[in-house]
Design an enzyme around this catalytic site. Structure first.
Site, PDB file in Angstrom:
ATOM      1  N   TYR A 123       0.823  -1.208   0.000  1.00 20.09           N
ATOM      2  CA  TYR A 123       0.000   0.000   0.000  1.00 20.09           C
ATOM      3  C   TYR A 123       0.862   1.265   0.000  1.00 20.09           C
ATOM      4  CZ  TYR A 123      -3.218   3.593   1.627  1.00 20.09           C
ATOM      5  OH  TYR A 123      -3.956   4.734   1.754  1.00 20.09           O
ATOM      6  N   TRP A 125       1.201   5.605  -2.005  1.00 19.03           N
ATOM      7  CA  TRP A 125       1.038   6.426  -3.196  1.00 19.03           C
ATOM      8  C   TRP A 125       2.138   6.170  -4.217  1.00 19.03           C
ATOM      9  CZ3 TRP A 125      -1.907  11.086  -4.473  1.00 19.03           C
ATOM     10  CH2 TRP A 125      -3.069  11.225  -3.691  1.00 19.03           C
TER      11      TRP A 125
END
Length: 787
Positions: A123, A125
């Site tokens: 997980y 960005w």
């Protein structure tokens, strides 16, 4: 740099050259025909300064230069001394050796334990760019190997993403369909924001933005005479023109009670929109019984909410009058649902907007919400852009993303999630590319204990941050500036040809190159690469995005013309964006995706789950940690861990821009002067923030814009634990050593970071310099041989 495209970026081009990041689009500055820095995009009305720091930050000595293996793991193999992760040196090895080690370990785990023992949620960005999106690359690679245990939802929106499809619509659909800022300016007369509207959060869009709209949008609203009301523990988290915002300071974690009271006042006085509630909603009668006290004997009105929220009951009553008397809009910050019982403020906010009856009218209704990212409020056309297909994952096991420590600590234990009873898998290997779990997760000391459990942790990383230091094998990855890619984000007006601008440091490689080499060793190269080079993937992805754009009435140039020009303007049919306008106009022809096709103020589905911490309609549920509870006797300050203005999460924390914001080398802790005075704390003092879960050092910043009893410590400081200190003291100011690692509820199991109580004291202990930017202890392969 891809050799197919190297010639394109080698010299100066006619016109400008652009690159893109999550913080915005930037123009490339050149000297003697070569790239030498970045400048703001000329047409961006409010460019973010964060991305300007990328140029130097990506040339930092903290970059991972060569493949490295933790010393114990290299000597003893998988499972060796997991408790020493983060504490012992790494040995640098050649690429072939590193790739052979990774391939052999993947083969061992698959053969002995199955793909269900590989966790690849990965997980985060990662970096901008649609092809070199690290999470997409690792998922595609692991799917080509037979799958992996995945994670679902996000730390930002765990509660909302699960709740909203039951009662309104999927979160992604709502985010992309908010009223345009021009629609708000023309029609909205009262904007009521719970949790503020900060421009610092709206600096970002996943994949990149070309125009930052929030500040200008709020200025237009103020100029048009719209009343702006901020219900928040923080006065300055609403970036409208000075003097245009009324601040209603609320106790953190009590927004649901305020919303219930506003709705209750309207229902009790018969001023709710009964026609809208009948035609567009289901379950109002059941919820009204709760609001009016028929369910539990407690009337949910302003007098009830005042001692819970700290708000003046007379002001709450007047606010209810004002909302119902004009075109009003209720905006909900994402921070509201990052808390224990985080579903309730979002459901209660929906209920308040439904009672007002303005959902689907231009400038009316509900936002979920403006502020957290730049997307909301865009007037630009929407289409599905370039995306790397990830393939099919045949492994069914998953976890809610914020339950990773529970999974590692309690394999085989049951957990509830969204009506299902599931079991935590037993994980032998963690593979991570992009993101930093030692930023996102709560109670980092607990996560570190859990991280010692897997036999092997493999990470692709750019920097020697806390995540890299706690891996067994670290493979150096390139950055946005060092590879060719396509920059694009939903409802942005620009697509960018992101041509490599810097050479990779040391031996860093693209994720695609790393996974291609591993796939070759494991016999799945054809499945992973489909025989394509980076350039061929970029062309295929662009062509698919252009076809999608054409179906939406948008014409993009061919790929060669796009790549030569370096950018493509996205222009299409312009129409005012009105959120849920079609549903409002005809709920039969345009039903919602809820079970009933309407707004669900009482959900039979959720009620049927029989969760005591998330019943079938919006309610007030007291969290374990809040200023009105028993836990406040020992830890009397509420800690808000908000988003930083100098970075995205922990990305670029080492940049000059981020470092300039530090206080004595630590993250700033904002606190009210009265709270500081009672503790003998002056502005600039080094302080220790603590509770039973952990402690960290921070630099005090006195701030009258913060409600007394509340502290603000932004997330993103690279975790820097002093293992020899009590509670493994974090030297750098990471709030997630303090936050609680529990699910928001059995429904979502979302992150509950904002439900956190602490105490603070001036730190008079021995000098404890930060070490996180020193880099790890590295040994060369030759040193290993001599040993």
């Amino acid at each position: 740099m891809n050799p197919d495209l190297e010639h394109e970026a080698a010299g100066a081009e006619a016109g400008r050259q652009l690159t893109q990041s999550h913080w915005g689009t930037y123009e490339v500055r050149r000297a003697e025909g070569r790239p030498c820095g970045l400048e703001p995009l000329a047409e961006d009305p409010d460019p973010s300064p964060i991305g300007l720091a990328m140029w130097d930050a990506y040339r930092s000595p903290l970059r991972v230069q060569r493949p490295a293996v933790r010393r114990s793991w290299l000597r003893q193999g998988s499972g060796a001394a997991g408790a020493l992760r983060g504490r012992e040196p790494f040995v640098e090895v050649e690429w072939d050796e590193a790739l052979d080690l990774v391939a052999a370990e993947l083969r061992r785990v698959r053969e002995r334990h199955g793909n269900e023992a590989i966790f690849g949620g990965s997980y985060g960005w990662s970096s901008a760019g649609r092809f070199h999106h690290a999470q997409s690359q690792v998922h595609r690679f692991l799917n080509s190997l037979g799958g992996y245990v995945r994670s679902v939802d996000t730390y930002s929106l765990g509660a909302a993403r699960v709740l909203l499809p039951h009662v309104l619509a999927p979160m992604e659909e709502l985010m992309a369909s908010h009223h345009g800022w021009d629609v708000l300016a023309e029609h909205t007369k009262l904007l009521l924001a719970f949790g503020g509207l900060p421009a610092k959060n709206a600096q970002i869009s996943a994949g990149g933005t070309a125009e930052h709209r929030l500040r200008a949008g709020l200025a237009k609203l103020a100029a048009a005479g719209c009343r702006l009301v901020n219900v928040s523990p923080v006065r300055d988290d609403f970036d409208a023109p000075p003097g245009s915002v009324e601040w209603l300071p609320i106790r953190p974690g009590t927004d649901a009670a305020a919303m219930l009271a506003l709705a209750g006042e309207l229902v009790r006085s018969g001023r709710h929109d009964s026609a809208f509630l009948k035609s567009h909603c289901v379950g109002f009668e059941r919820w009204a019984d709760y609001l009016l006290g028929r369910e539990d004997g407690i009337v949910k009105d302003a007098a009830w909410a005042a001692p819970i929220t700290g708000l003046d009951p007379q002001r709450l009553r007047r606010l209810a009058d004002e909302l119902v008397g004009t075109r009003s809009f209720v905006n909900l910050s994402w921070s509201l649902q990052r808390a224990e019982h985080g579903e309730q403020p979002y459901w209660a906010g929906l209920g308040l907007a439904a009672v007002l009856g303005q959902i689907g009218l231009p400038g009316g209704g509900l936002g979920v919400g403006y502020g957290p990212v730049n997307l909301m409020g865009s007037p630009h056309p929407r289409f599905a852009g370039p995306t790397l297909p990830q393939g099919r994952n045949p492994v069914g096991a998953f976890i809610p993303v914020a339950r990773i420590a529970d999974m590692l600590l309690h394999p085989g234990a049951p957990f509830d999630y969204n009506g299902r009873r599931c079991t935590y898998p037993e994980i032998e290997l963690v593979y991570w590319a992009g993101g930093n779990p030692f930023h996102h997760h709560q109670d980092l000391n607990r996560l570190a204990r859990a991280w010692a459990r897997p036999a092997t942790v493999i990470a692709h990383e750019q920097f020697w941050n806390a995540h890299a230091r706690r891996a067994d094998i670290v493979l150096p990855a390139t950055s946005t500036l060092e590879r060719d890619d396509i920059g694009w984000s939903v409802r942005e007006p620009l697509m960018v040809a992101m041509k490599a601008l810097q050479p990779p440091p040391g031996q860093a490689r693209d994720d695609y190159a790393i996974f291609s080499a591993l796939a070759r060793r494991l016999g799945v190269e054809a499945a992973y690469t489909e025989g394509r080079t980076v350039h061929e993937w970029l062309r295929a992805m662009y062509d698919q995005g252009a076809a999608n754009a054409r179906a939406a009435g948008i014409e993009l140039p061919g790929f060669d013309a796009f790549w030569q020009a370096g950018e493509a303007r996205i222009e299409g049919p312009a129409a005012p964006v009105v959120m849920l306008g079609e549903f409002r106009a005809d709920p039969q022809a345009h039903p919602l995706k809820t079970p009933s096709g309407r707004i669900e103020l009482h959900s039979e589905t959720i009620a049927g789950f029989d969760y005591e911490d998330c019943p079938g309609h919006p309610v007030w549920l007291e969290p374990v940690e809040w200023l009105g509870g028993a836990a406040a006797a020992r830890h009397p300050l509420h800690l808000i861990s908000d988003q930083p203005h100098t970075k995205l999460h922990s990305q670029l924390d080492h940049s000059a821009y981020s470092l300039a914001n530090k206080v004595a080398g630590r993250e700033p802790l904002r606190m009210h002067p009265d709270d500081a005075r009672r503790r003998g704390i002056a502005d600039g003092d080094l302080v220790r923030v603590f509770n039973d879960r952990g402690a960290c050092l921070a630099g005090a910043r006195l701030d009258a814009a913060t409600l007394p009893g509340v502290l603000r410590l932004a997330t993103g400081a690279w975790w820097d634990p002093d293992f020899d200190a009590p509670q493994a003291l974090d030297r750098h100011g990471n709030p997630n050593v303090l936050t609680r690692d529990v699910g928001a509820s059995k429904l979502s199991q979302g992150c509950s970071a904002q439900s956190c109580l602490v105490e603070v004291q001036r730190y008079d202990g021995p000098a404890t310099p930060t070490r996180v930017f020193d880099g790890p202890s590295l040994e060369a392969a030759g040193e290993r041989a001599r040993r």
